[in-house]
Design an enzyme around this catalytic site. Structure first.
Site, PDB file in Angstrom:
ATOM      1  N   LYS A  22      -4.621  12.260   4.081  1.00  0.00           N
ATOM      2  CA  LYS A  22      -4.700  11.975   2.652  1.00  0.00           C
ATOM      3  C   LYS A  22      -6.059  12.081   2.245  1.00  0.00           C
ATOM      4  CE  LYS A  22      -5.895   7.394   1.876  1.00  0.00           C
ATOM      5  NZ  LYS A  22      -7.075   7.174   1.314  1.00  0.00           N
ATOM      6  N   ASN A  23      -7.035  12.008   3.221  1.00  0.00           N
ATOM      7  CA  ASN A  23      -8.542  11.983   2.907  1.00  0.00           C
ATOM      8  C   ASN A  23      -8.990  13.459   2.975  1.00  0.00           C
ATOM      9  OD1 ASN A  23      -8.384   9.282   2.153  1.00  0.00           O
ATOM     10  ND2 ASN A  23      -9.416   8.656   4.077  1.00  0.00           N
ATOM     11  N   CYS A 129     -12.836  -2.052  -5.350  1.00  0.00           N
ATOM     12  CA  CYS A 129     -11.619  -2.256  -4.802  1.00  0.00           C
ATOM     13  C   CYS A 129     -11.551  -3.355  -3.630  1.00  0.00           C
ATOM     14  CB  CYS A 129     -11.179  -0.817  -3.983  1.00  0.00           C
ATOM     15  SG  CYS A 129     -12.008  -0.576  -2.583  1.00  0.00           S
ATOM     16  N   ARG A 134     -17.717   0.192  -3.912  1.00  0.00           N
ATOM     17  CA  ARG A 134     -17.693   1.589  -3.974  1.00  0.00           C
ATOM     18  C   ARG A 134     -18.446   2.234  -5.025  1.00  0.00           C
ATOM     19  NH1 ARG A 134     -12.734   2.050  -1.341  1.00  0.00           N
ATOM     20  NH2 ARG A 134     -13.411   4.209  -0.834  1.00  0.00           N
ATOM     21  N   ASP A 318     -12.179   2.974   8.850  1.00  0.00           N
ATOM     22  CA  ASP A 318     -10.922   3.165   8.870  1.00  0.00           C
ATOM     23  C   ASP A 318      -9.916   2.730   9.956  1.00  0.00           C
ATOM     24  OD1 ASP A 318     -10.724   5.928   6.394  1.00  0.00           O
ATOM     25  OD2 ASP A 318     -11.569   4.021   6.200  1.00  0.00           O
ATOM     26  N   ARG A 410       0.019   3.833  -0.073  1.00  0.00           N
ATOM     27  CA  ARG A 410      -1.026   4.664  -0.702  1.00  0.00           C
ATOM     28  C   ARG A 410      -1.274   5.831   0.337  1.00  0.00           C
ATOM     29  NH1 ARG A 410      -5.891   1.663  -3.173  1.00  0.00           N
ATOM     30  NH2 ARG A 410      -6.400   3.927  -3.146  1.00  0.00           N
TER      31      ARG A 410
HETATM   32  C1  EPZ Z   1     -14.389   7.813   2.308  1.00  0.00           C
HETATM   33  O1  EPZ Z   1     -14.654   7.019   1.157  1.00  0.00           O
HETATM   34  C2  EPZ Z   1     -12.683   7.606   2.536  1.00  0.00           C
HETATM   35  N1  EPZ Z   1     -12.040   7.848   1.205  1.00  0.00           N
HETATM   36  C3  EPZ Z   1     -12.626   6.009   2.987  1.00  0.00           C
HETATM   37  O2  EPZ Z   1     -11.251   6.023   3.492  1.00  0.00           O
HETATM   38  C4  EPZ Z   1     -13.350   5.943   4.205  1.00  0.00           C
HETATM   39  O3  EPZ Z   1     -13.162   4.446   4.562  1.00  0.00           O
HETATM   40  C5  EPZ Z   1     -14.734   6.210   3.806  1.00  0.00           C
HETATM   41  O4  EPZ Z   1     -15.070   7.539   3.227  1.00  0.00           O
HETATM   42  C6  EPZ Z   1     -15.819   6.060   4.957  1.00  0.00           C
HETATM   43  O5  EPZ Z   1     -15.616   6.761   6.078  1.00  0.00           O
HETATM   44  C7  EPZ Z   1     -11.556   9.136   1.025  1.00  0.00           C
HETATM   45  O6  EPZ Z   1     -12.081  10.250   1.667  1.00  0.00           O
HETATM   46  C8  EPZ Z   1     -10.605   9.342  -0.141  1.00  0.00           C
HETATM   47  P1  EPZ Z   1     -18.481   6.824   1.472  1.00  0.00           P
HETATM   48  P2  EPZ Z   1     -15.782   6.938   0.142  1.00  0.00           P
HETATM   49  O7  EPZ Z   1     -19.066   7.184   0.203  1.00  0.00           O
HETATM   50  O8  EPZ Z   1     -16.273   8.459   0.371  1.00  0.00           O
HETATM   51  C9  EPZ Z   1     -21.934   3.734   0.064  1.00  0.00           C
HETATM   52  C10 EPZ Z   1      -9.042   5.033   3.569  1.00  0.00           C
HETATM   53  O9  EPZ Z   1      -8.842   3.944   4.123  1.00  0.00           O
HETATM   54  N2  EPZ Z   1     -22.026   4.400  -1.060  1.00  0.00           N
HETATM   55  O10 EPZ Z   1     -18.504   7.405   2.868  1.00  0.00           O
HETATM   56  O11 EPZ Z   1     -15.690   6.439  -1.015  1.00  0.00           O
HETATM   57  C11 EPZ Z   1     -20.624   3.037   0.094  1.00  0.00           C
HETATM   58  O12 EPZ Z   1     -20.503   1.832  -0.834  1.00  0.00           O
HETATM   59  C12 EPZ Z   1     -10.340   5.024   2.607  1.00  0.00           C
HETATM   60  O13 EPZ Z   1      -8.574   5.940   3.679  1.00  0.00           O
HETATM   61  C13 EPZ Z   1     -23.037   4.492  -1.888  1.00  0.00           C
HETATM   62  O14 EPZ Z   1     -23.735   3.247  -1.834  1.00  0.00           O
HETATM   63  O15 EPZ Z   1     -16.866   6.177   1.507  1.00  0.00           O
HETATM   64  C14 EPZ Z   1     -19.997   2.828   1.505  1.00  0.00           C
HETATM   65  O16 EPZ Z   1     -20.777   1.468   1.727  1.00  0.00           O
HETATM   66  C15 EPZ Z   1     -10.983   3.729   2.458  1.00  0.00           C
HETATM   67  N3  EPZ Z   1     -23.249   5.225  -3.107  1.00  0.00           N
HETATM   68  C16 EPZ Z   1     -20.826   3.877   2.170  1.00  0.00           C
HETATM   69  O17 EPZ Z   1     -21.715   4.557   1.466  1.00  0.00           O
HETATM   70  C17 EPZ Z   1     -22.569   6.334  -3.081  1.00  0.00           C
HETATM   71  O18 EPZ Z   1     -22.649   6.916  -4.204  1.00  0.00           O
HETATM   72  C18 EPZ Z   1     -19.829   4.981   2.752  1.00  0.00           C
HETATM   73  O19 EPZ Z   1     -19.211   5.220   1.594  1.00  0.00           O
HETATM   74  C19 EPZ Z   1     -21.428   6.505  -2.380  1.00  0.00           C
HETATM   75  C20 EPZ Z   1     -21.123   5.663  -1.298  1.00  0.00           C
END
Ligand code: EPZ
Length: 445
Positions: A22-23, A129, A134, A318, A410
């Protein structure tokens, strides 16, 4: 609202085949925005988030078609893959509307491609969420460095740039979709971009693979530094996406927690290093039995082992909820530290209601086991917390009713079918209260 009814006690055996990631699918579908030509993606999973992204792209004017596999005439055993074609020749409306975005977080992935291709993007702020706020500030900061002007108002982000310029960007913290968003933007930007402190998740390398097939010039895929030489345009491509490493890890945990003997096929063992290592530390027998298959055999006695979620290749956030369910059955105390998201313990209270012994203090959960789990009516809250409750239900005494399984839909394709195929007693029910399982496990009114 659909429910799962699960009767615990059956060890999972045989073979289960994972679907596409999915990701990976979400960013790779967004990459189609970068070209006027058609992109064909194989192995896209049939899950709710992907259907939402199809709707999102179509709402912008893309032609999105799902081509179901045709049974091979030669009767070859390998199941053919379905593929999705996406053509963004005419993007009539570079807008990601709130009505669509609010149901799928990853809408930020269209921001970079839309600005790069059309010079304009209007994307509804996805909102938080269950697992955290996020934010996407790092996406926006990177686009501004590439010359985009960003305005946030009325719940929308508007980004404009006649043509993005290559830039040197160092991410303040590692972000998977942030890396993907800016990699797509850089592919069409003028000049060279260097992106540092990038995410190394396999999904990023998968995206780089597609972009390269489309004519992008990218160095460093799979490392934390990506060097991109922008090009004027990209062309169409056909590409097969990665198998889903989190689905694979979830099934490995299911085989372990039920004390079964389960082979997870169609996966990439190289993407499962941290999960396999932790299962072995917990006393589970895990063998890589083929280039695309891992066999798990449950231990008579599971040993407690701590986890601390980290960016790839560390233990994936995850998989944290699924591991916690396993830890409830291990001898001793397991510490589960969640370092990526601020609220990813929504499964804890539901596990406690089933009899688990878990205490949360800040970002650390202390799990004492083994705990005898009993069936209960539980509520799914987010994608991976739902998977955790399924694992617990597979070993709980009696029949557990899981409500709001749309969270599961999802990101897990035909989850109950795959589990049933491995011997689980699981049924999906509508709102009518479920029939009971018969002695054979078949349901009856
Ligand atoms: C991706 O989310 C995945 N989703 C998530 O999978 C996964 O848990 C996550 O990466 C971490 O591996 C997809 O790929 C669609 P991040 P993402 O940006 O990119 C902070 C699932 O269950 N952050 O790596 O949204 C954020 O708040 C889902 O399949 C900022 O502060 O996660 C988090 O604490 C859930 N500012 C950390 O970084 C930003 O601009 C990592 O988030 C972006 C992120």
């Amino acid at each position: 609202m659909d429910k799962f009814i699960i009767r615990g006690g059956n060890p999972l055996t045989g073979t289960v085949r994972v679907s596409g990631a999915k990701n990976s699918a979400l960013p790779l579908m967004a990459a189609a925005i970068l070209t006027e030509e058609e992109i064909a993606l194989e192995n896209i999973p049939h899950v709710r988030d992907i259907a939402t992204e199809r709707r999102l792209l179509a709402s912008m004017g893309a032609v999105v078609e799902l081509h179901e596999p045709v049974a091979p005439e030669d009767g070859s055993s390998t199941a053919p893959l379905s593929h999705t074609t996406i053509c963004c020749r005419s993007l009539s409306e570079p807008v990601a509307r709130y009505e669509i975005v609010k149901t799928m977080r990853a809408s930020s992935l269209v921001l970079g491609p839309l600005v790069a291709r059309t010079g304009l993007a209007r994307v509804a702020m996805p909102g938080g969420c269950a697992i955290g706020g996020r934010p996407i500030d790092l996406h926006l900061k990177g686009l501004e460095k590439m010359g985009a002007s960003i305005v946030q108002q009325h719940g929308y982000i508007e980004a404009r740039a006649p043509r993005l310029r290559g830039a040197h960007i160092v991410f303040d913290r590692i972000t998977v979709t942030g890396t993907e968003d800016l990699l797509m933007a850089a592919a069409l930007a003028e000049g060279e971009s260097v992106l540092e402190n990038c995410a190394r998740e396999p999904e990023v390398a998968d995206l780089a693979g597609l972009l390269t097939a489309m004519g992008a010039r990218i160095e460093g895929a799979g490392t934390s530094t990506l060097r991109v030489h922008g090009v004027r345009s990209l062309h169409g491509a056909r590409y097969c996406i990665n198998p889903d490493r989190i689905e694979a890890g979830t099934f490995l945990m299911a085989g372990a927690i039920t004390g079964g003997d389960l082979t997870v096929a169609g996966c990439n063992p190289d993407h499962l290093g941290a999960v396999i290592a932790k299962l072995r530390e917990a006393g589970v027998r895990v063998d890589v039995v083929a280039a695309d298959a891992v066999r798990v055999r449950g231990a008579d006695k599971l040993a407690a082992a701590d986890i601390s979620t980290e960016e790839y290749p560390g233990f994936p956030t995850d998989m944290q909820a699924q591991y916690m369910a396993l830890a409830t059955q291990a001898e001793g105390v397991s510490l589960v530290r969640e370092n990526i998201f601020e609220n990813r313990f929504m499964h804890v209270q539901e596990l406690v209601r089933m009899g688990a012994s878990i205490k949360v203090d800040g970002n650390t959960a202390t799990v004492r086991g083994p705990a005898r789990l009993s069936s209960a009516a539980v509520m799914c809250s987010d994608l991976r917390a739902s998977a955790s409750l399924v694992l617990a239900a597979l070993v709980a005494d009696g029949e557990t009713v899981l409500d709001r399984v749309y969270h599961m839909d999802r990101g897990y394709e035909r989850f109950e079918e795959k589990l049933r195929g491995a011997g689980a007693q699981i049924q999906r029910m509508g709102d009518v209260f479920p029939p009971r399982f018969g002695p054979s496990g078949a349901t009856h009114a």
